[in-house]
Design a protein around this motif. Structure first.
Motif, PDB file in Angstrom:
ATOM      1  N   MET A   1      37.038 -20.761  -3.489  1.00  0.00           N
ATOM      2  CA  MET A   1      37.605 -19.912  -4.505  1.00  0.00           C
ATOM      3  C   MET A   1      39.128 -20.038  -4.462  1.00  0.00           C
ATOM      4  O   MET A   1      39.740 -19.873  -3.424  1.00  0.00           O
ATOM      5  N   ALA A   2      39.712 -20.348  -5.597  1.00  0.00           N
ATOM      6  CA  ALA A   2      41.157 -20.557  -5.669  1.00  0.00           C
ATOM      7  C   ALA A   2      41.886 -19.224  -5.657  1.00  0.00           C
ATOM      8  O   ALA A   2      41.434 -18.245  -6.245  1.00  0.00           O
ATOM      9  N   ARG A   3      42.993 -19.205  -4.977  1.00  0.00           N
ATOM     10  CA  ARG A   3      43.838 -18.026  -4.950  1.00  0.00           C
ATOM     11  C   ARG A   3      44.711 -18.003  -6.197  1.00  0.00           C
ATOM     12  O   ARG A   3      45.166 -19.045  -6.655  1.00  0.00           O
ATOM     13  N   PRO A   4      44.989 -16.822  -6.717  1.00  0.00           N
ATOM     14  CA  PRO A   4      45.886 -16.760  -7.865  1.00  0.00           C
ATOM     15  C   PRO A   4      47.294 -17.174  -7.445  1.00  0.00           C
ATOM     16  O   PRO A   4      47.711 -16.930  -6.313  1.00  0.00           O
ATOM     17  N   ALA A   5      47.994 -17.791  -8.346  1.00  0.00           N
ATOM     18  CA  ALA A   5      49.371 -18.206  -8.071  1.00  0.00           C
ATOM     19  C   ALA A   5      50.232 -16.961  -7.907  1.00  0.00           C
ATOM     20  O   ALA A   5      50.005 -15.950  -8.573  1.00  0.00           O
ATOM     21  N   PRO A   6      51.225 -17.024  -7.012  1.00  0.00           N
ATOM     22  CA  PRO A   6      52.105 -15.862  -6.853  1.00  0.00           C
ATOM     23  C   PRO A   6      52.861 -15.599  -8.152  1.00  0.00           C
ATOM     24  O   PRO A   6      53.159 -16.510  -8.902  1.00  0.00           O
ATOM     25  N   ALA A   7      53.142 -14.349  -8.385  1.00  0.00           N
ATOM     26  CA  ALA A   7      53.856 -13.967  -9.598  1.00  0.00           C
ATOM     27  C   ALA A   7      55.254 -14.569  -9.579  1.00  0.00           C
ATOM     28  O   ALA A   7      55.899 -14.653  -8.534  1.00  0.00           O
ATOM     29  N   HIS A   8      55.701 -15.012 -10.710  1.00  0.00           N
ATOM     30  CA  HIS A   8      57.056 -15.530 -10.851  1.00  0.00           C
ATOM     31  C   HIS A   8      58.018 -14.386 -10.560  1.00  0.00           C
ATOM     32  O   HIS A   8      57.787 -13.251 -10.990  1.00  0.00           O
ATOM     33  N   PRO A   9      59.113 -14.639  -9.856  1.00  0.00           N
ATOM     34  CA  PRO A   9      60.003 -13.531  -9.484  1.00  0.00           C
ATOM     35  C   PRO A   9      60.617 -12.796 -10.675  1.00  0.00           C
ATOM     36  O   PRO A   9      61.074 -11.681 -10.543  1.00  0.00           O
ATOM     37  N   PHE A  10      60.636 -13.410 -11.837  1.00  0.00           N
ATOM     38  CA  PHE A  10      61.241 -12.754 -12.990  1.00  0.00           C
ATOM     39  C   PHE A  10      60.203 -12.131 -13.914  1.00  0.00           C
ATOM     40  O   PHE A  10      60.536 -11.558 -14.921  1.00  0.00           O
ATOM     41  N   VAL A  11      58.928 -12.242 -13.568  1.00  0.00           N
ATOM     42  CA  VAL A  11      57.861 -11.641 -14.365  1.00  0.00           C
ATOM     43  C   VAL A  11      57.498 -10.306 -13.728  1.00  0.00           C
ATOM     44  O   VAL A  11      57.136 -10.245 -12.566  1.00  0.00           O
ATOM     45  N   PRO A  12      57.632  -9.210 -14.481  1.00  0.00           N
ATOM     46  CA  PRO A  12      57.336  -7.896 -13.897  1.00  0.00           C
ATOM     47  C   PRO A  12      55.875  -7.786 -13.461  1.00  0.00           C
ATOM     48  O   PRO A  12      54.984  -8.307 -14.114  1.00  0.00           O
ATOM     49  N   ASP A  13      55.671  -7.105 -12.360  1.00  0.00           N
ATOM     50  CA  ASP A  13      54.337  -6.841 -11.843  1.00  0.00           C
ATOM     51  C   ASP A  13      53.804  -5.595 -12.546  1.00  0.00           C
ATOM     52  O   ASP A  13      54.358  -4.506 -12.390  1.00  0.00           O
ATOM     53  N   PRO A  14      52.724  -5.718 -13.356  1.00  0.00           N
ATOM     54  CA  PRO A  14      52.214  -4.554 -14.104  1.00  0.00           C
ATOM     55  C   PRO A  14      51.836  -3.380 -13.211  1.00  0.00           C
ATOM     56  O   PRO A  14      52.070  -2.222 -13.560  1.00  0.00           O
ATOM     57  N   ALA A  15      51.255  -3.649 -12.046  1.00  0.00           N
ATOM     58  CA  ALA A  15      50.866  -2.550 -11.149  1.00  0.00           C
ATOM     59  C   ALA A  15      52.104  -1.823 -10.629  1.00  0.00           C
ATOM     60  O   ALA A  15      52.115  -0.589 -10.547  1.00  0.00           O
ATOM     61  N   ALA A  16      53.133  -2.576 -10.274  1.00  0.00           N
ATOM     62  CA  ALA A  16      54.372  -1.954  -9.787  1.00  0.00           C
ATOM     63  C   ALA A  16      55.032  -1.136 -10.895  1.00  0.00           C
ATOM     64  O   ALA A  16      55.561  -0.052 -10.643  1.00  0.00           O
ATOM     65  N   ALA A  17      54.980  -1.650 -12.131  1.00  0.00           N
ATOM     66  CA  ALA A  17      55.565  -0.921 -13.257  1.00  0.00           C
ATOM     67  C   ALA A  17      54.817   0.389 -13.497  1.00  0.00           C
ATOM     68  O   ALA A  17      55.442   1.433 -13.739  1.00  0.00           O
ATOM     69  N   ARG A  18      53.484   0.369 -13.404  1.00  0.00           N
ATOM     70  CA  ARG A  18      52.699   1.593 -13.580  1.00  0.00           C
ATOM     71  C   ARG A  18      53.031   2.607 -12.495  1.00  0.00           C
ATOM     72  O   ARG A  18      53.180   3.802 -12.761  1.00  0.00           O
ATOM     73  N   LYS A  19      53.158   2.126 -11.268  1.00  0.00           N
ATOM     74  CA  LYS A  19      53.475   3.010 -10.147  1.00  0.00           C
ATOM     75  C   LYS A  19      54.860   3.642 -10.333  1.00  0.00           C
ATOM     76  O   LYS A  19      55.045   4.837 -10.118  1.00  0.00           O
ATOM     77  N   ARG A  20      55.826   2.834 -10.766  1.00  0.00           N
ATOM     78  CA  ARG A  20      57.178   3.337 -10.995  1.00  0.00           C
ATOM     79  C   ARG A  20      57.173   4.399 -12.097  1.00  0.00           C
ATOM     80  O   ARG A  20      57.786   5.458 -11.958  1.00  0.00           O
ATOM     81  N   LEU A  21      56.469   4.124 -13.192  1.00  0.00           N
ATOM     82  CA  LEU A  21      56.397   5.084 -14.300  1.00  0.00           C
ATOM     83  C   LEU A  21      55.704   6.384 -13.880  1.00  0.00           C
ATOM     84  O   LEU A  21      56.127   7.479 -14.275  1.00  0.00           O
ATOM     85  N   LEU A  22      54.654   6.270 -13.074  1.00  0.00           N
ATOM     86  CA  LEU A  22      53.961   7.464 -12.576  1.00  0.00           C
ATOM     87  C   LEU A  22      54.916   8.284 -11.709  1.00  0.00           C
ATOM     88  O   LEU A  22      54.988   9.509 -11.822  1.00  0.00           O
ATOM     89  N   GLY A  23      55.680   7.609 -10.843  1.00  0.00           N
ATOM     90  CA  GLY A  23      56.649   8.305  -9.999  1.00  0.00           C
ATOM     91  C   GLY A  23      57.720   9.005 -10.811  1.00  0.00           C
ATOM     92  O   GLY A  23      58.096  10.151 -10.535  1.00  0.00           O
ATOM     93  N   GLU A  24      58.229   8.330 -11.847  1.00  0.00           N
ATOM     94  CA  GLU A  24      59.241   8.941 -12.709  1.00  0.00           C
ATOM     95  C   GLU A  24      58.676  10.161 -13.430  1.00  0.00           C
ATOM     96  O   GLU A  24      59.350  11.191 -13.545  1.00  0.00           O
ATOM     97  N   ARG A  25      57.433  10.037 -13.903  1.00  0.00           N
ATOM     98  CA  ARG A  25      56.787  11.165 -14.579  1.00  0.00           C
ATOM     99  C   ARG A  25      56.636  12.344 -13.617  1.00  0.00           C
ATOM    100  O   ARG A  25      56.909  13.493 -13.968  1.00  0.00           O
ATOM    101  N   GLY A  26      56.213  12.054 -12.392  1.00  0.00           N
ATOM    102  CA  GLY A  26      56.054  13.108 -11.395  1.00  0.00           C
ATOM    103  C   GLY A  26      57.361  13.803 -11.078  1.00  0.00           C
ATOM    104  O   GLY A  26      57.405  15.035 -10.937  1.00  0.00           O
ATOM    105  N   GLU A  27      58.456  13.036 -10.986  1.00  0.00           N
ATOM    106  CA  GLU A  27      59.758  13.639 -10.702  1.00  0.00           C
ATOM    107  C   GLU A  27      60.208  14.539 -11.852  1.00  0.00           C
ATOM    108  O   GLU A  27      60.786  15.600 -11.639  1.00  0.00           O
ATOM    109  N   THR A  28      59.919  14.128 -13.079  1.00  0.00           N
ATOM    110  CA  THR A  28      60.273  14.942 -14.239  1.00  0.00           C
ATOM    111  C   THR A  28      59.463  16.241 -14.240  1.00  0.00           C
ATOM    112  O   THR A  28      60.007  17.333 -14.471  1.00  0.00           O
TER     113      THR A  28
END
Length: 133
Positions: A1-28
């Motif tokens: 089974m092939a491993r997925p290629a690592p994300a390009h450093p300039f391509v945002p990670d969708p999971a990290a973006a969701r986590k950041r947005l959830l954190g911002e919402r919680g702080e608000t």
């Protein structure tokens, strides 16, 4: 089974973006909750080389250093379970740094925690713990 290629450093990670947005919402949500209890927000997401303070507030003549933990479920535990003694000690040190960097006269400093549980499609729950050890 092939491993997925690592994300390009300039391509945002969708999971990290969701986590950041959830954190911002919680702080608000936490800031609104605390202001509703009579506190005044002095700073949000204050950073220095030693770390970050989510919320800095004034409660009368008391400076409140507040850590906010937000979760969308309790699958990995309740939000406040993520704060241990080491984190509390670091918040105390950060509070002292914030005071040195700002011209505020206070009678005391308190460390508070706010846990925000924000499950999709369900009501948000806020838990506020004043003055952790």
């Amino acid at each position: 089974m092939a491993r997925p290629a690592p994300a390009h450093p300039f391509v945002p990670d969708p999971a990290a973006a969701r986590k950041r947005l959830l954190g911002e919402r919680g702080e608000t949500i936490a800031a609104r909750h605390l202001v509703g209890r009579g506190m005044v927000v002095l700073d949000r997401n204050w950073r220095c080389d030693a770390g970050e303070i989510d919320l800095v507030l004034r409660d009368g003549r008391v400076l409140v250093i507040c850590e906010v933990k937000t979760r969308s479920s309790t699958d990995y535990g309740a939000p406040l379970e993520a704060v241990d003694r080491r984190k509390a000690d670091r918040l105390r040190r950060l509070g002292a740094r914030w005071l040195r960097a700002h011209d505020h006269h206070v009678d005391d400093v308190r460390i508070d925690l706010v846990g925000v549980l924000a499950p999709p499609g369900r009501p948000v729950e806020v838990e506020h713990v004043e003055g952790i050890g």
